[in-house]
Design an enzyme around this catalytic site. Structure first.
Site, PDB file in Angstrom:
ATOM      1  N   PHE A 145       0.592  -1.333   0.443  1.00 40.65           N
ATOM      2  CA  PHE A 145      -0.200  -0.091  -0.203  1.00 40.65           C
ATOM      3  C   PHE A 145       0.710   1.537  -0.048  1.00 40.65           C
ATOM      4  CE2 PHE A 145      -2.589   4.025   1.414  1.00 40.65           C
ATOM      5  CZ  PHE A 145      -3.425   3.422   1.348  1.00 40.65           C
ATOM      6  N   ASP A 230       9.204   2.676   1.192  1.00 40.91           N
ATOM      7  CA  ASP A 230       8.405   3.359   1.737  1.00 40.91           C
ATOM      8  C   ASP A 230       8.232   3.222   3.514  1.00 40.91           C
ATOM      9  OD1 ASP A 230       5.941   4.891   1.830  1.00 40.91           O
ATOM     10  OD2 ASP A 230       4.681   3.739   0.225  1.00 40.91           O
ATOM     11  N   LYS A 259       3.063  10.380   7.881  1.00 39.31           N
ATOM     12  CA  LYS A 259       2.089   9.668   8.595  1.00 39.31           C
ATOM     13  C   LYS A 259       2.724  10.871  10.286  1.00 39.31           C
ATOM     14  CE  LYS A 259      -0.583   6.527   7.203  1.00 39.31           C
ATOM     15  NZ  LYS A 259      -0.183   5.899   5.784  1.00 39.31           N
TER      16      LYS A 259
HETATM   17  C1  LIG Z   1      -0.514   6.175   4.717  1.00 43.97           C
HETATM   18  C2  LIG Z   1       0.196   5.629   3.885  1.00 43.97           C
HETATM   19  C3  LIG Z   1       0.521   5.990   2.607  1.00 43.97           C
HETATM   20  C4  LIG Z   1      -0.177   6.941   1.730  1.00 43.97           C
HETATM   21  O1  LIG Z   1      -0.277   8.396   2.354  1.00 43.97           O
HETATM   22  P1  LIG Z   1      -1.068   9.131   2.881  1.00 43.97           P
HETATM   23  O2  LIG Z   1      -0.759  10.324   3.863  1.00 43.97           O
HETATM   24  O3  LIG Z   1      -2.909   8.606   3.606  1.00 43.97           O
HETATM   25  O4  LIG Z   1      -1.094   9.184   1.319  1.00 43.97           O
HETATM   26  C5  LIG Z   1       1.922   5.683   1.573  1.00 43.97           C
HETATM   27  N1  LIG Z   1       2.702   4.584   2.369  1.00 43.97           N
HETATM   28  C6  LIG Z   1       2.168   3.730   3.215  1.00 43.97           C
HETATM   29  C7  LIG Z   1       2.880   2.623   3.614  1.00 43.97           C
HETATM   30  C8  LIG Z   1       1.175   4.341   3.981  1.00 43.97           C
HETATM   31  O5  LIG Z   1       0.813   3.833   5.101  1.00 43.97           O
END
Ligand SMILES: *Cc1c(COP(=O)(O)O)cnc(C)c1O
Length: 411
Positions: A145, A230, A259
């Site tokens: 994700f 990520d 985040k």
């Molecule tokens: C939540 C998340 C995203 C996207 O972040 P947003 O602020 O919702 O755009 C990208 N990568 C990972 C691993 C995430 O958990």
């Protein structure tokens, strides 16, 4: 609206009538939060074991973060990057020092950090690696994700995430997560980057085999490919480390953060990498109106301050110690309504016995007992309490899970 409606139902109805239906929230309408706890519109208290998908790693309204926001709110909030502001430089310097990379590209949301990382990797591929124009390919992992933009959902393997949103951006190859042979086989001379989560969060806290991240590093080194981690959800303390990749004993070329970087107060994300990579961007080639704004940078600096305390009383040590408690307590439930538990640090994916009910049913039962979690993928619930949670509170959450499972089993 009828007179019989509760305050919760009234708020839910407003949202249902007037917002897009892209979420299916639990029936809890929160009005206030402090630390690991929130209060709903009916005055009920809940232990927040989702913590904004780790955006609230330091809890609700952490005093140092709120103070930093207030101080900056009273001075300056936005300049755009057309001019400088006095928070941007210190924020980038402090983040690059914490991560140990030379440069920071500040953005806002996690998806923007991912998009920015992909753009930078492609440009690095053309300008540094020498890939022919428009040929760059990026390898990603199934089940991952990375956000919700068109490019990102285009390489998602979740039919809900991508269905109906094509046509998609070309140039991505998907391989199974945790499978180094498949990754090595997918690399071509046009490959510029491998994008993976060190732990797959939304997939249900899927921890890869122990040698996986080091193996990704080795494959990337051998083929001159960028390792893009990520860490939007896994980073900044969740696993007990500033970076989960480093916690696993290896290093990526590019870190994507988001985040928790905004302290649960505002959106703040970043791409962090050395000059060889981020140096490919020159004026006019990438940007963001809000990226690097002084309010976000001031809050981000306070977040970095909390993370920089690597001592026994810091948040990282707390996440490691309490994470071990959480994992051990949850493991005791295996065979008692729980099929499997996975986790890293203060982050756990719990697969409940599907015969007892869906992850949604378990989440609703937990909410009735004062614990907020969120289900993912059918029968998995995820626990990611704020790093300021206490051992007693973890006990409260796990006891509530045990009772909820017993209730669903009809015991
Ligand atoms: C939540 C998340 C995203 C996207 O972040 P947003 O602020 O919702 O755009 C990208 N990568 C990972 C691993 C995430 O958990």
């Amino acid at each position: 609206m009828t007179l019989m409606q509760s305050a919760t139902e009234m708020h839910e109805e407003l949202v249902h009538e007037h917002s897009a239906h892209n979420y299916h929230p639990l029936p809890v309408v929160v009005v206030e939060g402090t630390g690991a706890w929130v209060t709903d519109v009916e005055g009920r208290h809940y232990l927040d074991c989702l913590a904004g998908y780790s955006a609230l790693n330091f809890g609700h309204r952490h005093p140092e973060l709120v103070a930093a926001a207030h101080r900056q709110l009273d001075r300056l909030t936005l300049t755009s990057r057309a001019f400088g502001n006095d928070q941007l430089g210190p924020f980038c310097a402090e983040l690059s020092a914490l991560v140990g990379k030379q440069r920071v590209l500040p953005m806002n949301t996690g998806a923007e950090a991912v998009e920015s990382g992909l753009k930078v990797a492609r440009k690095w591929g053309y300008e540094v690696k020498g890939v022919r124009e428009d040929r760059a390919r990026i390898i990603v992992a199934a089940g991952g994700f990375h956000g919700r933009t068109i490019s990102i959902v285009g390489f998602s393997t979740d039919p809900d995430a991508r269905g109906g949103f094509g046509p998609f951006t070309p140039g991505f190859d998907v391989v199974p997560y945790g499978d180094l042979d498949a990754l090595a086989a997918a690399v071509t001379p046009d490959t510029v980057a491998v994008l993976v989560e060190p732990v797959q969060g939304e997939a249900g806290v899927v921890v890869p085999p122990a040698d996986y991240l080091a193996g990704v590093r080795a494959i990337c080194d051998a083929a001159r490919v960028l390792f893009v981690a990520d860490e939007v959800q896994s980073g900044l303390g969740r696993t007990g480390h500033v970076l989960a990749t480093r916690g696993a004993g290896t290093d990526a070329d590019v870190y994507l953060l988001g985040k928790a970087l905004g302290g649960g107060i505002l959106p703040l994300s970043a791409v962090v990498a050395d000059d060889e990579v981020l140096g490919v961007l020159r004026p006019g080639q990438h940007g963001s109106t809000f990226g690097g704004n002084p309010l976000a940078c001031a809050v981000g600096r306070a977040v970095l301050g909390l993370l920089a305390d690597g001592g026994p009383h810091g948040v990282l040590a707390a996440a490691r110690r309490l994470g071990a408690v959480l994992q051990a307590r949850l493991a005791e439930l295996v065979g008692h309504g729980v099929v499997a538990v996975r986790g890293a640090g203060l982050w756990a994916g719990v697969d409940v016995d599907p015969r007892l009910g869906s992850g949604r049913a378990v989440s609703e039962a937990l909410a009735r007992r004062g614990v907020l979690v969120k289900d993912t993928h059918g029968s998995t619930v995820r626990f990611s309490p704020p790093l300021v949670v206490t051992e007693d509170e973890i006990g409260f959450a796990v006891d509530a899970l045990a009772r909820s499972l017993a209730e669903l089993a009809g015991r």
